[in-house]
Design a protein around this motif. Structure first.
Motif, PDB file in Angstrom:
ATOM      1  N   ILE A 157       0.831  -1.196   0.000  1.00  0.00           N
ATOM      2  CA  ILE A 157       0.000   0.000   0.000  1.00  0.00           C
ATOM      3  C   ILE A 157       0.871   1.255   0.000  1.00  0.00           C
ATOM      4  CG2 ILE A 157      -1.655   1.316   1.369  1.00  0.00           C
ATOM      5  CD1 ILE A 157      -2.860  -1.342   2.259  1.00  0.00           C
ATOM      6  N   SER A 158       1.929   1.247   0.838  1.00  0.00           N
ATOM      7  CA  SER A 158       2.820   2.407   0.885  1.00  0.00           C
ATOM      8  C   SER A 158       3.459   2.655  -0.476  1.00  0.00           C
ATOM      9  CB  SER A 158       3.901   2.190   1.942  1.00  0.00           C
ATOM     10  OG  SER A 158       3.335   2.021   3.227  1.00  0.00           O
TER      11      SER A 158
ATOM     12  N   LEU B 108       1.202   9.115  -5.999  1.00  0.00           N
ATOM     13  CA  LEU B 108       1.456  10.528  -5.725  1.00  0.00           C
ATOM     14  C   LEU B 108       2.622  11.052  -6.557  1.00  0.00           C
ATOM     15  CD1 LEU B 108       0.995  10.747  -1.850  1.00  0.00           C
ATOM     16  CD2 LEU B 108      -0.381  11.910  -3.579  1.00  0.00           C
ATOM     17  N   ASP B 109       3.672  10.259  -6.599  1.00  0.00           N
ATOM     18  CA  ASP B 109       4.854  10.655  -7.367  1.00  0.00           C
ATOM     19  C   ASP B 109       4.507  10.862  -8.838  1.00  0.00           C
ATOM     20  OD1 ASP B 109       7.590  11.107  -7.968  1.00  0.00           O
ATOM     21  OD2 ASP B 109       7.749   9.030  -8.642  1.00  0.00           O
TER      22      ASP B 109
ATOM     23  N   ALA C 195      -9.368   8.505  -5.036  1.00  0.00           N
ATOM     24  CA  ALA C 195      -9.338   7.272  -5.838  1.00  0.00           C
ATOM     25  C   ALA C 195      -7.976   6.598  -5.726  1.00  0.00           C
ATOM     26  CB  ALA C 195      -9.649   7.598  -7.296  1.00  0.00           C
ATOM     27  N   MET C 196      -6.898   7.415  -5.651  1.00  0.00           N
ATOM     28  CA  MET C 196      -5.571   6.833  -5.493  1.00  0.00           C
ATOM     29  C   MET C 196      -5.436   6.127  -4.154  1.00  0.00           C
ATOM     30  SD  MET C 196      -2.832   9.467  -7.159  1.00  0.00           S
ATOM     31  CE  MET C 196      -3.357  10.899  -6.234  1.00  0.00           C
ATOM     32  N   MET C 197      -6.155   6.604  -3.157  1.00  0.00           N
ATOM     33  CA  MET C 197      -6.071   6.018  -1.822  1.00  0.00           C
ATOM     34  C   MET C 197      -7.094   4.897  -1.623  1.00  0.00           C
ATOM     35  SD  MET C 197      -3.672   7.922  -0.717  1.00  0.00           S
ATOM     36  CE  MET C 197      -2.923   9.525  -1.064  1.00  0.00           C
TER      37      MET C 197
ATOM     38  N   SER D  86      -5.916   2.529   7.286  1.00  0.00           N
ATOM     39  CA  SER D  86      -6.076   3.971   7.131  1.00  0.00           C
ATOM     40  C   SER D  86      -4.791   4.556   6.562  1.00  0.00           C
ATOM     41  CB  SER D  86      -6.415   4.623   8.470  1.00  0.00           C
ATOM     42  OG  SER D  86      -5.370   4.406   9.411  1.00  0.00           O
ATOM     43  N   VAL D  87      -4.948   5.622   5.778  1.00  0.00           N
ATOM     44  CA  VAL D  87      -3.812   6.280   5.146  1.00  0.00           C
ATOM     45  C   VAL D  87      -3.861   7.762   5.483  1.00  0.00           C
ATOM     46  CG1 VAL D  87      -2.711   6.881   2.956  1.00  0.00           C
ATOM     47  CG2 VAL D  87      -3.695   4.614   3.266  1.00  0.00           C
TER      48      VAL D  87
END
Length: 615
Positions: free
Chosen positions: A45-46, A53-54, A207-209, A218-219
């Motif tokens: 997930i990380s 994001l990158d 959506a990315m998360m 949780s993020v």
């Protein structure tokens, strides 16, 4: 102690020990697997979120770089911002050029909005909206834009882009439309023109998360200054900025009553910290479910297995006792031979009388061995009788030498009377008889088979005279191909005897061969009535059964030669030789063999020296 009790105790102890060891090992293995899976889940997930994001920020950076490197765009911006001539047409033309450059960029289409604006309220956007509330150059626009909190930070670092957390889109008709993105000050030839912002809908960030929601974690994403970029929980948690990176640590907030396992990932070039967390209560509940599941499984296995062990042990010993009593009731027949020595050998035992059932079983086994010896001797006697019967049958067969002598007498008498046709018939019949009765080999070459067929056709020619015509057209280089003996003659005989239904008509027969795709294809064709539809269906079905190894007996449907030949070819070649039937102006039988040569198509170049026989 009875045997079945010993078996019950032994198997029960073994089963219980095995289940206990297996259960403890399963618990430990499942806990370790769950821990490894959790670690992989956090890392995955990380990695996925940071990569997304990158990629998103990099693409936004690319939009900024493309526009700032565009000379036409920058010149138009400069004209749009710094023109103080009061010429409305020039200002409008510059604005249109800026919009045109925005629309031409293929990268701009990937984002919700790309905008240029100044503190004075001038702005140009790739997503214009009809809005009386905010118009470019108005005092209201100046107030809204001047109040943006990130402008001072952008002025302090004019050559760097700044990531913007979620904020309302101040240019949208929908004032509550949340967006995020990046902004950078625009400097042209040393002159500060304004600010260029690339923004996207906050729903795209959510959506990315989305992967985090699927994994019950949780993020949270924060900037180095503590500004929150994204949080999947309603209440953001205050994770420590110096939390170890790349490992799962236990974190708790006693005031909020929260205890979590957290992995901290640092995205250096974005100045972001990514926190992936899962409540420890969820983890402990999952481990507890695993433990209870293994215990339930062990219990469900143990109880029925114990019952089966007891039932199986009793049933097994009961069968032995029944077998012992049954064998003891059978009489022991005397057999010829040294009976005293046989009984002496069978009277010796090696089992202990403390196990009476096994001991009785051994004694019974000795008696069975005696019966087996008698049965073996009877079988030997039967084999000898069968062999003698076969020898007697062979003696009653016609002596081929007698037939040859008879043919020689007929030939001699025919020669005296000048009847050379009879001489030729006798010679051809003798050749066929010699070929068919030669038992030295069960196989023959294709040349020998074709020669035997030629003799048969010449004999048939003597019978049908002008009503029979045949052609043999096979390449010479196929003469060495090995096939089962008497393969072709039954097929030719079948064509002559069954193809015309006894009609006194002109019988034509063609035997042709060719090499095609590394295969030798032999066709036997006649001009008769062909196979009936029912016959063709039945024969093809039997050929399929032969090739599937499901038919090994002779047929009795009037075409014995076809099925027998198919059987012999199939078993001789181990399935590499095939037979096919069809109607084409008569019956056509096709035999396909693997050709061991180079597969060159030369059937039309070389013919057998003994045949293109045409009669």
């Amino acid at each position: 102690m009875k045997l079945y009790m010993k078996m019950v105790l032994l198997f029960s102890v073994m089963m219980l020990v095995t289940v206990a060891i297996f259960s403890s090992y399963s618990v430990r293995l499942n806990f370790e697997s769950f821990s490894d899976l959790s670690n992989l889940q956090y890392v995955s997930i990380s990695h996925t979120v940071s990569e997304a994001l990158d990629q998103q920020i990099s693409l936004m950076d690319l939009v900024l770089e493309e526009l700032l490197d565009n000379a036409s765009f920058m010149a138009a911006l400069n004209q749009f911002v710094r023109d103080d001539s009061g010429d409305q047409k020039m200002a409008t033309a510059a604005r249109n050029i800026v919009l045109q450059q925005l629309y031409r960029s293929p990268l701009v289409e990937n984002f919700y909005r790309v905008s240029f604006y100044t503190r004075e309220g001038e702005f140009v956007t790739s997503r214009p909206e009809k809005d009386d509330y905010l118009a470019s150059g108005t005092k209201r626009a100046q107030e809204v834009i001047s109040s943006l909190p990130w402008l001072d930070e952008a002025d302090r670092s004019p050559t760097s882009r700044h990531i913007l957390a979620a904020h309302p889109d101040f240019l949208s008709v929908r004032r509550d439309m949340p967006v995020y993105g990046i902004v950078r000050a625009v400097v042209y030839h040393g002159n500060h023109l304004g600010y260029l912002e690339v923004s996207n809908e906050f729903s795209e960030l959510e959506a990315m998360m989305a992967i985090a929601h699927q994994a019950d974690v949780s993020v949270q994403v924060r900037f180095d200054d503590g500004t929150l970029l994204y949080s999947s929980t309603e209440t953001p948690l205050n994770y420590a900025a110096d939390m170890p990176q790349g490992v799962i640590v236990n974190w708790s907030d006693e005031d909020a009553g929260i205890s979590q396992s957290v992995m901290h990932t640092r995205v250096e070039w974005l100045n972001l910290s990514l926190y992936v967390a899962k409540d420890k209560a969820v983890i402990e509940a999952s481990l507890e479910d695993i433990f209870h599941s293994i215990v339930r499984t062990a219990v469900l296995i143990t109880i029925p297995t114990l019952l089966l062990v007891a039932l199986f042990s009793m049933q097994l010993t009961q069968s032995i006792r029944k077998l012992t009593r049954k064998v003891q009731q059978s009489p022991v027949d005397r057999s010829p031979g040294d009976e005293a020595s046989i009984r002496q050998a069978l009277s010796t035992t090696v089992t202990s009388i403390s196990d009476p059932e096994i001991h009785e079983l051994e004694l019974t086994f000795n008696n069975l061995m005696l019966k087996q010896r008698e049965s073996t001797m009877n079988e030997i006697a039967m084999r000898e009788g069968t062999l003698q019967a076969q020898l007697n049958a062979l003696q009653t067969q016609i002596n081929p030498h007698f037939v040859y002598n008879t043919l020689n007498i007929i030939s001699a008498k025919s020669m005296e009377s000048g009847n050379y046709d009879v001489i030729e018939i006798c010679d051809q019949f003798a050749q066929m008889l010699r070929y068919s009765t030669d038992t030295r080999s069960r196989t023959a070459t294709m040349a020998e088979e074709l020669e035997n067929v030629h003799y048969y056709l010449m004999l048939s020619k003597a019978r049908y005279e002008e009503n029979l015509e045949f052609t043999i057209d096979v390449p010479d280089n196929l003469g060495g191909l090995t096939v089962p003996k008497l393969t072709l003659q039954p097929l030719v005989e079948n064509a002559i005897n069954h193809g015309f239904n006894g009609k006194n008509a002109l019988r034509r027969l063609w035997i042709t061969g060719k090499i095609q795709d590394s295969q030798f294809i032999l066709e036997i064709r006649d001009n008769g009535n062909g196979f009936s539809d029912d016959q063709l269906i039945q024969l093809r079905q039997k050929i399929r059964l032969v090739e599937a190894n499901q038919l090994s007996i002779e047929s009795n449907d009037g075409h014995i030669g076809l099925i027998n030949t198919c059987l012999r070819l199939h078993y001789y070649s181990k399935g590499t030789m095939h037979m096919a039937l069809r109607n084409e102006d008569g019956a056509v039988v096709t035999l396909t063999f693997l050709y061991p040569g180079n597969g060159r198509e030369d059937s039309g170049e070389t013919k057998s020296s003994a045949r293109p026989d045409r009669a």
